[in-house]
Design a protein around this motif. Structure first.
Motif, short mmCIF file in Angstrom:
data_model
loop_
_atom_site.label_atom_id
_atom_site.label_comp_id
_atom_site.label_asym_id
_atom_site.label_seq_id
_atom_site.Cartn_x
_atom_site.Cartn_y
_atom_site.Cartn_z
N ASP A 159 27.17 25.71 -33.43
CA ASP A 159 26.04 25.80 -34.34
C ASP A 159 24.90 26.65 -33.78
O ASP A 159 24.24 27.39 -34.52
N THR A 160 24.67 26.56 -32.47
CA THR A 160 23.55 27.30 -31.87
C THR A 160 24.00 28.52 -31.08
O THR A 160 23.19 29.41 -30.81
N GLY A 161 25.28 28.57 -30.67
CA GLY A 161 25.76 29.65 -29.82
C GLY A 161 25.46 29.45 -28.36
O GLY A 161 25.84 30.29 -27.53
N ASP A 162 24.78 28.36 -28.00
CA ASP A 162 24.48 28.09 -26.60
C ASP A 162 25.75 27.70 -25.85
O ASP A 162 26.68 27.11 -26.43
N GLY A 163 25.76 27.98 -24.56
CA GLY A 163 26.91 27.61 -23.77
C GLY A 163 26.72 27.90 -22.30
O GLY A 163 25.69 28.45 -21.89
N GLU A 164 27.74 27.54 -21.50
CA GLU A 164 27.68 27.71 -20.06
C GLU A 164 29.02 28.21 -19.53
O GLU A 164 30.07 27.99 -20.14
N LEU A 165 28.96 28.86 -18.38
CA LEU A 165 30.15 29.32 -17.67
C LEU A 165 30.46 28.36 -16.53
O LEU A 165 29.56 27.97 -15.78
N TYR A 166 31.75 28.00 -16.40
CA TYR A 166 32.19 27.13 -15.32
C TYR A 166 33.38 27.79 -14.62
O TYR A 166 34.50 27.75 -15.13
N ARG A 167 33.11 28.41 -13.49
CA ARG A 167 34.20 29.07 -12.75
C ARG A 167 35.06 28.02 -12.05
O ARG A 167 34.56 26.98 -11.60
N LEU A 168 36.36 28.33 -11.94
CA LEU A 168 37.33 27.43 -11.33
C LEU A 168 38.17 28.20 -10.31
O LEU A 168 38.43 29.39 -10.50
N THR A 169 38.60 27.51 -9.26
CA THR A 169 39.45 28.13 -8.25
C THR A 169 40.70 27.28 -8.03
O THR A 169 40.61 26.05 -7.91
N PRO A 195 40.29 19.61 -12.46
CA PRO A 195 39.22 19.69 -11.48
C PRO A 195 39.39 18.64 -10.38
O PRO A 195 39.78 17.50 -10.65
N ALA A 196 39.13 19.02 -9.14
CA ALA A 196 39.35 18.13 -8.00
C ALA A 196 38.61 16.82 -8.20
O ALA A 196 37.46 16.79 -8.63
N GLY A 197 39.32 15.74 -7.88
CA GLY A 197 38.73 14.41 -8.02
C GLY A 197 38.68 13.91 -9.44
O GLY A 197 38.09 12.86 -9.70
N GLY A 198 39.29 14.64 -10.37
CA GLY A 198 39.28 14.23 -11.76
C GLY A 198 37.92 14.36 -12.42
O GLY A 198 37.56 13.57 -13.30
N ARG A 199 37.18 15.39 -12.02
CA ARG A 199 35.85 15.59 -12.62
C ARG A 199 35.97 15.92 -14.10
O ARG A 199 36.83 16.66 -14.52
N THR A 200 35.04 15.38 -14.84
CA THR A 200 34.99 15.65 -16.28
C THR A 200 34.25 16.96 -16.52
O THR A 200 33.63 17.53 -15.62
N LEU A 201 34.28 17.40 -17.76
CA LEU A 201 33.54 18.61 -18.13
C LEU A 201 32.05 18.46 -17.79
O LEU A 201 31.40 19.40 -17.34
N GLY A 202 31.51 17.26 -18.00
CA GLY A 202 30.10 17.03 -17.73
C GLY A 202 29.76 17.02 -16.26
O GLY A 202 28.57 17.15 -15.90
N ASP A 203 30.77 16.87 -15.40
CA ASP A 203 30.53 16.84 -13.96
C ASP A 203 30.68 18.20 -13.30
O ASP A 203 30.39 18.35 -12.11
N LEU A 204 31.18 19.19 -14.04
CA LEU A 204 31.41 20.51 -13.45
C LEU A 204 30.07 21.20 -13.19
O LEU A 204 29.11 21.05 -13.93
N ALA A 205 30.07 22.01 -12.12
CA ALA A 205 28.88 22.79 -11.79
C ALA A 205 28.94 24.14 -12.48
O ALA A 205 30.01 24.76 -12.56
N SER A 206 27.80 24.57 -12.99
CA SER A 206 27.71 25.88 -13.63
C SER A 206 26.78 26.78 -12.81
O SER A 206 25.67 26.37 -12.48
N PRO A 207 27.23 27.96 -12.40
CA PRO A 207 28.50 28.59 -12.78
C PRO A 207 29.67 28.23 -11.86
O PRO A 207 30.78 28.68 -12.07
N GLY A 208 29.45 27.43 -10.83
CA GLY A 208 30.52 27.08 -9.91
C GLY A 208 30.60 28.05 -8.75
O GLY A 208 29.57 28.66 -8.40
N PRO A 209 31.77 28.20 -8.12
CA PRO A 209 33.08 27.75 -8.61
C PRO A 209 33.35 26.27 -8.35
O PRO A 209 32.81 25.68 -7.43
N ASN A 210 34.22 25.70 -9.17
CA ASN A 210 34.66 24.33 -9.06
C ASN A 210 36.12 24.32 -8.61
O ASN A 210 36.97 24.96 -9.25
N PRO A 211 36.45 23.61 -7.55
CA PRO A 211 37.85 23.60 -7.09
C PRO A 211 38.75 22.80 -8.02
O PRO A 211 38.35 21.76 -8.56
#
Length: 343
Positions: free
Chosen positions: A129-139, A174-190
């Motif tokens: 609806d707003t077009g807002d968003g975030e990038l979450y890099r993963l390794t 994501p390591a440790g079973g992190r949820t989408l809400g726990d991911l760091a932006s922009p990361g990277p997240n293992p």
């Protein structure tokens, strides 16, 4: 894999000489669902010739085109006409799937890596609806991988399934079973590897290259989180997730296979809120855009007795005698028990 044309000849030549790894459990033992099917609608927009992802939020349908210069997410109406084009908040590399999250946002899976050369892949969140968003890099923990599939279950822990040319796919979260809400932006997240998944081979026709029935190209989770779908170019495999543990469901293997024959390059799959299954394909050459198909009652295949399952429901048809024999035995036992009860 919208960029399949770059590797199709190499893959075809190699597959001609290398046997495809069989599924962990012979796919011939997986019952085949015969569901009522039809065309939902057919996109006319030339920009939608290559669909690699589908997602449903409530009664809204979203798609992502592949391998084009326009990487915007597109919302379609009931006739597949474009309602809006939503730019992603970052410039992606190769978006290959699209998922609806339990947070009410869309998640674009920027996972494509045909050459296995990327240091990171990414998930990109998007508010439609707003077009807002975030990038979450993963390794990945064990080197670059090519993937086209993300599944987001009800607990919000995303699961990625890779697409190797040979052998079983690897399954990551994501390591440790992190949820989408726990991911760091922009990361990277293992990421951590949590299993493997082997599908096929099957005799369903379609796909751009030999071995198409074993190559994982998309995934989805039903709105209530109880059924997951993982597709190849030619088939959709369904996994019941009654306790919300998607990783365990994938490890147990599919319970039902749904052939989707003659899709030239089938990569997209999604569930409607009513439990129907949608599939979509990229077109072949100069042909017209393929339709978005609908297969009715997919989640109803796993409905408990009395909750949507009736004698007229689509039958799950076993494809081996062993399964048919099991059904016969159960029926015979039921007759014996009823007779004993009457006595």
């Amino acid at each position: 894999m919208g960029r399949v044309r770059r590797t199709a000849l190499l893959a075809a030549a190699t597959l001609a000489f290398v046997p495809v790894a069989p599924a962990a459990a012979d796919d011939a033992e997986v019952p085949v669902a015969d569901l009522p099917s039809g065309t939902l609608c057919t996109p006319a927009d030339p920009a939608l010739a290559e669909l690699s992802g589908l997602a449903v939020l409530g009664d809204r349908l979203f798609v992502t085109p592949d391998a084009g210069e326009d990487e915007r997410i597109v919302e379609l109406d009931a006739d597949c006409a474009v309602r809006q084009r939503i730019p992603l908040p970052v410039d992606p590399y190769d978006v290959e799937d699209l998922a609806a999250g339990p947070d009410g946002r869309l998640w674009a899976a920027d996972l494509g890596d045909n050459r296995r050369s990327r240091d990171t892949v990414a998930l990109i969140s998007l508010d439609p609806d707003t077009g807002d968003g975030e990038l979450y890099r993963l390794t990945y923990p064990d080197g670059a991988r090519d993937a086209e599939t993300v599944l987001i279950p009800a607990d919000g822990v995303p699961v990625i399934v890779t697409k190797p040319l040979f052998g079983a796919s690897d399954v990551y979260r994501p390591a440790g079973g992190r949820t989408l809400g726990d991911l760091a932006s922009p990361g990277p997240n293992p990421l951590e590897k949590v299993g493997t998944l082997a599908l096929g081979p099957t005799d369903t026709t379609g796909g751009p290259i030999p071995g198409a029935s074993t190559l994982v190209t998309g995934g989805a989770v039903s709105a209530d989180g109880t059924v997951a779908a993982v597709r190849t170019y030619t088939d959709v495999h369904l996994f019941p997730v009654p306790d919300g543990d998607l990783v365990a469901a994938l490890a147990a293997g599919p319970s039902v296979r749904i052939p989707v024959p003659d899709e030239p390059q089938g990569e997209a799959v999604a569930f409607t809120v009513d439990g129907d299954l949608l599939t979509a394909s990229e077109r072949a050459g100069g042909a017209a855009n393929p339709p978005i198909r609908v297969l009715r009652g997919a989640t109803g295949l796993f409905a408990p007795s009395g909750e949507g399952a009736t004698d007229d429901s689509p039958a799950v048809l076993p494809v081996v005698g062993a399964v048919l024999g099991a059904v016969a035995v159960v029926g015979a036992l039921g007759v014996v028990l009823r007779r004993r009860t009457r006595r």
